[in-house]
Design a protein around this motif. Sequence first.
Motif, PDB file in Angstrom:
ATOM      1  N   THR A 274      -7.126  22.968   3.714  1.00  0.00           N
ATOM      2  CA  THR A 274      -7.878  21.835   3.173  1.00  0.00           C
ATOM      3  C   THR A 274      -7.179  21.351   1.910  1.00  0.00           C
ATOM      4  O   THR A 274      -6.227  21.959   1.418  1.00  0.00           O
ATOM      5  N   ILE A 275      -7.649  20.264   1.355  1.00  0.00           N
ATOM      6  CA  ILE A 275      -7.063  19.726   0.136  1.00  0.00           C
ATOM      7  C   ILE A 275      -7.117  20.754  -0.994  1.00  0.00           C
ATOM      8  O   ILE A 275      -6.248  20.790  -1.869  1.00  0.00           O
ATOM      9  N   HIS A 276      -8.117  21.627  -0.959  1.00  0.00           N
ATOM     10  CA  HIS A 276      -8.270  22.643  -2.001  1.00  0.00           C
ATOM     11  C   HIS A 276      -7.260  23.785  -1.848  1.00  0.00           C
ATOM     12  O   HIS A 276      -7.057  24.560  -2.794  1.00  0.00           O
ATOM     13  N   ASP A 277      -6.646  23.902  -0.675  1.00  0.00           N
ATOM     14  CA  ASP A 277      -5.685  24.979  -0.433  1.00  0.00           C
ATOM     15  C   ASP A 277      -4.250  24.575  -0.778  1.00  0.00           C
ATOM     16  O   ASP A 277      -3.366  25.430  -0.797  1.00  0.00           O
ATOM     17  N   ILE A 278      -4.023  23.301  -1.025  1.00  0.00           N
ATOM     18  CA  ILE A 278      -2.665  22.837  -1.323  1.00  0.00           C
ATOM     19  C   ILE A 278      -2.248  23.351  -2.694  1.00  0.00           C
ATOM     20  O   ILE A 278      -2.958  23.146  -3.679  1.00  0.00           O
TER      21      ILE A 278
END
Length: 224
Positions: free
Chosen positions: A207-211
């Motif tokens: 997800t965007i939070h894992d980038i």
Amino acid sequence: MTPVYRAALGGDFEKLHPNIQWRYGVDSTSGIAQVTSGIVESVYCTSKLTPPVLRMFRRRNVMPTTTSRLVPFFMDNYCYRDERGRENLAVIRRFAYSTGEQRLHSLLVNGSGGLVDYFGDGPDMLIPLNPRVGEGGSLVLESEPMQMLSRGMKLGMRGLFSTSMRYVEEWDDEEQRFRLDATVRNVTLGEIMHFRGWFTAADQPCTIHDIPDEAWPLRLEDRE
């Protein structure tokens, strides 16, 4: 959104080898990152660049600066949309030298005039790319002359300073893995850098939070 290479190649994207299509068929809506590992059989950096330039390139993750062989290699791809709404593909390359890790960070963007690649953490270089499908469905990237970026300025590298890049990624049917071959050349100095080798790849949820933070450049660059 449309993946950056599909947008750049148009209908020719379907001519890529199916495994290359799989590699680059995800976008910022896919919820997927791709991680790879392999071996760079040969990595070379010219001795003609001055030590201050090499230190800057290494510190800013523009390119590896150590010549060696059989170096463990990792390459992670992350897709996202930037603040301008452009589709981005961040590529974090890691060279695991015995003396310590070195990196090459690049960010591919679907610009208003075509595909561009920003190198380094700044970003520090802008590279307009001309992608095409090569032999056996390989992905071939050939650049126009690179441009140096600094705050408020874009400096073209032409004439004696003209520097270009060629990158080929293909599927090796015999070994069942990917191969890559990247070369940067200057008209005066000749070959500045190359790395060649192989890798395997796998998708993982993202997800965007894992980038990771390093997938985002230090500043949003709207010069194309």
